[in-house]
Write an enzyme that holds these catalytic residues in place. Sequence first.
Site, PDB file in Angstrom:
ATOM      1  N   ARG A 257       0.861  -1.189   0.000  1.00 50.95           N
ATOM      2  CA  ARG A 257       0.000   0.000   0.000  1.00 50.95           C
ATOM      3  C   ARG A 257       0.896   1.238   0.000  1.00 50.95           C
ATOM      4  O   ARG A 257       1.386   1.661   1.042  1.00 50.95           O
ATOM      5  CB  ARG A 257      -0.900  -0.033   1.234  1.00 50.95           C
ATOM      6  CG  ARG A 257      -2.067   0.933   1.189  1.00 50.95           C
ATOM      7  CD  ARG A 257      -2.683   1.069   2.559  1.00 50.95           C
ATOM      8  NE  ARG A 257      -1.881   1.924   3.425  1.00 50.95           N
ATOM      9  CZ  ARG A 257      -1.814   1.808   4.758  1.00 50.95           C
ATOM     10  NH1 ARG A 257      -2.466   0.849   5.368  1.00 50.95           N
ATOM     11  NH2 ARG A 257      -1.074   2.639   5.459  1.00 50.95           N
ATOM     12  N   HIS A 261      -3.922   4.387   4.317  1.00 47.76           N
ATOM     13  CA  HIS A 261      -4.997   3.382   4.337  1.00 47.76           C
ATOM     14  C   HIS A 261      -6.244   3.934   3.670  1.00 47.76           C
ATOM     15  O   HIS A 261      -6.845   3.288   2.803  1.00 47.76           O
ATOM     16  CB  HIS A 261      -5.296   2.980   5.779  1.00 47.76           C
ATOM     17  CG  HIS A 261      -6.472   2.064   5.903  1.00 47.76           C
ATOM     18  ND1 HIS A 261      -6.460   0.773   5.435  1.00 47.76           N
ATOM     19  CD2 HIS A 261      -7.708   2.261   6.438  1.00 47.76           C
ATOM     20  CE1 HIS A 261      -7.633   0.214   5.678  1.00 47.76           C
ATOM     21  NE2 HIS A 261      -8.406   1.092   6.282  1.00 47.76           N
ATOM     22  N   TYR A 270       3.253   6.163  11.294  1.00 48.65           N
ATOM     23  CA  TYR A 270       3.594   4.821  11.762  1.00 48.65           C
ATOM     24  C   TYR A 270       4.454   4.032  10.772  1.00 48.65           C
ATOM     25  O   TYR A 270       4.824   2.893  11.057  1.00 48.65           O
ATOM     26  CB  TYR A 270       2.318   4.020  12.058  1.00 48.65           C
ATOM     27  CG  TYR A 270       1.327   3.940  10.906  1.00 48.65           C
ATOM     28  CD1 TYR A 270       1.507   3.035   9.859  1.00 48.65           C
ATOM     29  CD2 TYR A 270       0.214   4.773  10.868  1.00 48.65           C
ATOM     30  CE1 TYR A 270       0.610   2.960   8.817  1.00 48.65           C
ATOM     31  CE2 TYR A 270      -0.686   4.708   9.820  1.00 48.65           C
ATOM     32  CZ  TYR A 270      -0.492   3.797   8.797  1.00 48.65           C
ATOM     33  OH  TYR A 270      -1.385   3.732   7.749  1.00 48.65           O
TER      34      TYR A 270
END
Length: 366
Positions: A257, A261, A270
Amino acid sequence: MTNNKIDLLFTRYLAPDGHLLGELPVWADDFNLLTRLYRQLVLTRMFDQKAVALQRTGRIGTYAANLGQEAIGVAIGSLMRADDVLVPYYRDIAVQFMRGVCMEEILLYWGGDERGSAYAEPAVAQDFPLCVPIATQALHACGVATAIKIRGEHRVVVTTCGDGATSKGDFLEALNVAGAWQLPVVFVINNNQWAISVPRRIQCGAPTLAQKAIGAGFHAEQIDGNDVIALYDRMAVALERARAGKGPVLLECISYRLGDHTTADDATRYRDAEEVKQAWLEEPVKRLQTYLVGQGVWDEGREQALVGECQQQVQAAVQAFDAAGTQEVASIIDHVYAKWPDALAGQREDLLERAARRVGGDQHGQ
């Protein structure tokens, strides 16, 4: 002695830099097909970029981008038959486009408009809408596959999910029933390495996600999710296997990815920037483009023409989306129940009355 390694087939034909790793399947000599796949990859990416921009300017709601994961959907969509059934998850616009869903319908869906799931194309009338709840669609797919098997039809159900969904009970229950009943369903996992902010290595201790199907008694394998040739090849085999009555198949597609998200996420909080930088070197669009250029069937002129065509298609979809206008307020509740419960009938009427008064007030103010 414990052996935690599970030997599964892993398929890859194109290296990240676009060179061949071995002999291609016979069908891959069809450069017209490979070019069509590439064109769809580019179109998906350009639509994706526009959708994110529309969300950033407040014209649609939260959106789940496909950046870096386009090849999985393109392979699925190019192989499913019109009478097959797609039971997707929220990151499946590439499949939907190839099935016949209009771009403006996708924009309506992410804009919170019920008309976005009322597909105009008859060929996708039985396909399910995008599913935001995690893994519930896997069980729905098994329900559809059960009906198909009972009727004796030679059709296949394809259902997709992310790596995080494979840790849900719904997913494992779906695998169990699919294996026990030998259902004509293909499970496709988009292992993009991140379940929102949770990395793959933390959210599941199994060496592979594909091996979860082994406990349910059916075939599973892994594919390089950035190699559209490998994806197309193994998806074709999986579909034929299920269609021939040989039971379900699970394909774990290893991707990454590249973006957040969703547009409600900030992955920089993160995720290490160096990891993302490395992943960009393996993404599917450039990989196939490099191969096609090397084979002499693609060049800068064709690329620029394709970009222009895609821009026109996307812009036309945005204009159709803007022209759709506002849906009726009753649409937010009309499809919640097949028959509206008496206990809630008063609330429904109150909502409609309030909406009517508001419209009347606006017109009076003018």
